[in-house]
Design a protein around this motif. Structure first.
Motif, mmCIF file in Angstrom:
data_model
loop_
_atom_site.group_PDB
_atom_site.id
_atom_site.type_symbol
_atom_site.label_atom_id
_atom_site.label_comp_id
_atom_site.label_asym_id
_atom_site.label_seq_id
_atom_site.Cartn_x
_atom_site.Cartn_y
_atom_site.Cartn_z
ATOM 1 N N ILE A 3 -83.289 -34.987 -33.445
ATOM 2 C CA ILE A 3 -82.081 -35.810 -33.497
ATOM 3 C C ILE A 3 -81.749 -36.427 -32.139
ATOM 4 O O ILE A 3 -81.106 -37.465 -32.057
ATOM 5 C CB ILE A 3 -80.889 -34.978 -34.030
ATOM 6 N N TYR A 4 -82.211 -35.785 -31.053
ATOM 7 C CA TYR A 4 -81.979 -36.344 -29.718
ATOM 8 C C TYR A 4 -83.031 -35.817 -28.751
ATOM 9 O O TYR A 4 -83.287 -34.612 -28.678
ATOM 10 C CB TYR A 4 -80.594 -35.954 -29.178
ATOM 11 N N SER A 5 -83.628 -36.736 -28.002
ATOM 12 C CA SER A 5 -84.509 -36.395 -26.889
ATOM 13 C C SER A 5 -83.952 -37.049 -25.634
ATOM 14 O O SER A 5 -83.395 -38.154 -25.688
ATOM 15 C CB SER A 5 -85.939 -36.904 -27.132
ATOM 16 N N ALA A 6 -84.091 -36.373 -24.514
ATOM 17 C CA ALA A 6 -83.573 -36.903 -23.260
ATOM 18 C C ALA A 6 -84.083 -38.320 -23.029
ATOM 19 O O ALA A 6 -85.282 -38.581 -23.136
ATOM 20 C CB ALA A 6 -83.978 -36.011 -22.095
ATOM 21 N N GLY A 7 -83.162 -39.225 -22.754
ATOM 22 C CA GLY A 7 -83.526 -40.608 -22.499
ATOM 23 C C GLY A 7 -83.477 -41.516 -23.706
ATOM 24 O O GLY A 7 -83.641 -42.736 -23.574
ATOM 25 N N ASP A 8 -83.238 -40.964 -24.912
ATOM 26 C CA ASP A 8 -83.125 -41.809 -26.103
ATOM 27 C C ASP A 8 -81.997 -42.823 -25.931
ATOM 28 O O ASP A 8 -80.934 -42.492 -25.382
ATOM 29 C CB ASP A 8 -82.821 -40.957 -27.338
ATOM 30 N N ASN A 9 -82.208 -44.029 -26.450
ATOM 31 C CA ASN A 9 -81.130 -45.015 -26.447
ATOM 32 C C ASN A 9 -80.315 -44.890 -27.732
ATOM 33 O O ASN A 9 -80.653 -44.115 -28.639
ATOM 34 C CB ASN A 9 -81.673 -46.433 -26.250
ATOM 35 N N ALA A 10 -79.258 -45.665 -27.832
ATOM 36 C CA ALA A 10 -78.347 -45.543 -28.967
ATOM 37 C C ALA A 10 -79.044 -45.825 -30.291
ATOM 38 O O ALA A 10 -78.791 -45.149 -31.294
ATOM 39 C CB ALA A 10 -77.153 -46.480 -28.775
ATOM 40 N N SER A 11 -79.920 -46.813 -30.304
ATOM 41 C CA SER A 11 -80.620 -47.151 -31.544
ATOM 42 C C SER A 11 -81.524 -46.017 -32.001
ATOM 43 O O SER A 11 -81.563 -45.672 -33.196
ATOM 44 C CB SER A 11 -81.450 -48.427 -31.333
ATOM 45 N N GLN A 12 -82.240 -45.413 -31.064
ATOM 46 C CA GLN A 12 -83.121 -44.297 -31.413
ATOM 47 C C GLN A 12 -82.325 -43.102 -31.927
ATOM 48 O O GLN A 12 -82.701 -42.467 -32.922
ATOM 49 C CB GLN A 12 -83.940 -43.891 -30.185
ATOM 50 N N ILE A 13 -81.216 -42.808 -31.257
ATOM 51 C CA ILE A 13 -80.379 -41.685 -31.685
ATOM 52 C C ILE A 13 -79.806 -41.947 -33.067
ATOM 53 O O ILE A 13 -79.830 -41.076 -33.946
ATOM 54 C CB ILE A 13 -79.246 -41.453 -30.673
ATOM 55 N N ALA A 14 -79.298 -43.148 -33.286
ATOM 56 C CA ALA A 14 -78.692 -43.485 -34.577
ATOM 57 C C ALA A 14 -79.706 -43.387 -35.706
ATOM 58 O O ALA A 14 -79.405 -42.854 -36.784
ATOM 59 C CB ALA A 14 -78.092 -44.886 -34.524
ATOM 60 N N ASP A 15 -80.920 -43.883 -35.482
ATOM 61 C CA ASP A 15 -81.950 -43.842 -36.517
ATOM 62 C C ASP A 15 -82.291 -42.399 -36.886
ATOM 63 O O ASP A 15 -82.390 -42.052 -38.070
ATOM 64 C CB ASP A 15 -83.209 -44.569 -36.041
ATOM 65 N N LYS A 16 -82.487 -41.552 -35.862
ATOM 66 C CA LYS A 16 -82.847 -40.160 -36.141
ATOM 67 C C LYS A 16 -81.679 -39.422 -36.789
ATOM 68 O O LYS A 16 -81.877 -38.630 -37.726
ATOM 69 C CB LYS A 16 -83.276 -39.457 -34.847
ATOM 70 N N ALA A 17 -80.478 -39.684 -36.308
ATOM 71 C CA ALA A 17 -79.307 -38.986 -36.842
ATOM 72 C C ALA A 17 -79.071 -39.328 -38.304
ATOM 73 O O ALA A 17 -78.747 -38.439 -39.111
ATOM 74 C CB ALA A 17 -78.072 -39.311 -36.018
ATOM 75 N N ARG A 18 -79.249 -40.588 -38.666
ATOM 76 C CA ARG A 18 -79.033 -40.970 -40.065
ATOM 77 C C ARG A 18 -79.989 -40.235 -40.984
ATOM 78 O O ARG A 18 -79.610 -39.779 -42.078
ATOM 79 C CB ARG A 18 -79.177 -42.488 -40.220
ATOM 80 N N VAL A 19 -81.243 -40.115 -40.585
ATOM 81 C CA VAL A 19 -82.242 -39.411 -41.400
ATOM 82 C C VAL A 19 -81.859 -37.941 -41.555
ATOM 83 O O VAL A 19 -81.902 -37.377 -42.653
ATOM 84 C CB VAL A 19 -83.637 -39.545 -40.766
ATOM 85 N N MET A 20 -81.470 -37.311 -40.447
ATOM 86 C CA MET A 20 -81.167 -35.886 -40.478
ATOM 87 C C MET A 20 -79.872 -35.588 -41.228
ATOM 88 O O MET A 20 -79.781 -34.604 -41.969
ATOM 89 C CB MET A 20 -81.093 -35.344 -39.051
ATOM 90 N N VAL A 21 -78.868 -36.431 -41.046
ATOM 91 C CA VAL A 21 -77.610 -36.239 -41.769
ATOM 92 C C VAL A 21 -77.841 -36.382 -43.272
ATOM 93 O O VAL A 21 -77.337 -35.578 -44.073
ATOM 94 C CB VAL A 21 -76.542 -37.230 -41.277
ATOM 95 N N ALA A 22 -78.629 -37.363 -43.671
ATOM 96 C CA ALA A 22 -78.914 -37.555 -45.092
ATOM 97 C C ALA A 22 -79.666 -36.352 -45.662
ATOM 98 O O ALA A 22 -79.366 -35.882 -46.773
ATOM 99 C CB ALA A 22 -79.731 -38.829 -45.287
ATOM 100 N N ALA A 23 -80.632 -35.837 -44.908
ATOM 101 C CA ALA A 23 -81.403 -34.681 -45.377
ATOM 102 C C ALA A 23 -80.519 -33.446 -45.496
ATOM 103 O O ALA A 23 -80.617 -32.669 -46.453
ATOM 104 C CB ALA A 23 -82.568 -34.415 -44.433
#
Length: 217
Positions: free
Chosen positions: A189-209
């Motif tokens: 869901i978050y790796s050091a240095g991720d930008n907002a778009s990367q965080i949002a994309d990963k978070a949406r997948v994980m929240v849905a799951a």
């Protein structure tokens, strides 16, 4: 109060985002992005290299704006002194990779949430004896889900079991069926240095799951 807030956050979204490596300059962006995606609990590990307590202090102020179903705190908490520091920074959850009764007791004395790391029946019941009511089963994915289910046969049903370590969108359902009622997520869901778009994309997948897993009852 912290315990009620913690449970309310996980009932809204059963995820804890572990933002290891975040810096104080990044925490505002990271927090807002995760919260907008539906995450309600965020952990800053104390082994993050750049001023983790300052990140927690800023994060706590942000969480206040999102209401009582959000909560934040620290991970990799190993000492009583660190519990004090996290509380002073505004953190309300104390998450550890291990089971240390002194840390658990100090956490509860301050009306904070204790989630010690456990993996065996001995560790789990040592944590419960010290007063913990949430158990971080770590590293859970190194063992089959049946192992967690077997532990659940002896751990009291009112105890909140968190599955942490190797959790992905693909195995959340399996661990939920085995008894997990919350998930701790790191680089998924978050790796050091991720930008907002990367965080949002990963978070949406994980929240849905996670939300799908929760519908399984």
């Amino acid at each position: 109060m912290s315990s009620q807030q913690f449970h309310a956050a996980l009932e809204t979204c059963p995820l804890i985002a572990i933002v290891r490596g975040v810096t104080p300059d990044e925490i505002d962006m990271v927090a807002h992005t995760l919260l907008e995606a539906g995450v309600r609990a965020i952990e800053v590990p104390l082994n993050s290299p750049v001023e983790p307590l300052k990140s927690i202090e800023r994060l706590a102020r942000i969480m206040d704006d999102y209401g009582e179903t959000t909560i934040c705190g620290a991970g990799t908490v190993l000492t009583v002194e660190q519990v004090d520091s996290v509380q002073n920074a505004g953190g309300k959850i104390i998450i550890s990779p291990n089971c240390d009764p002194e840390v658990i007791s100090a956490t509860l004395e301050k009306d904070l949430v204790s989630a010690p790391g456990c993996l065996t029946p001995t560790e789990a019941f040592s944590a419960l004896k010290a007063g913990a009511r949430a158990l971080k089963m770590f590293p859970v994915a190194d063992f089959p889900a049946q192992y967690l289910k077997s532990l659940g046969a002896v751990i009291p049903k009112e105890i909140l079991t968190l599955a942490v370590g190797g959790i992905t969108a693909d195995n959340m359902e399996t661990y939920w069926r085995a008894g997990a009622r919350g998930f701790g997520l790191g680089s998924n869901i978050y790796s050091a240095g991720d930008n907002a778009s990367q965080i949002a994309d990963k978070a949406r997948v994980m929240v849905a799951a996670a939300n799908h897993a929760r519908t399984l009852g």
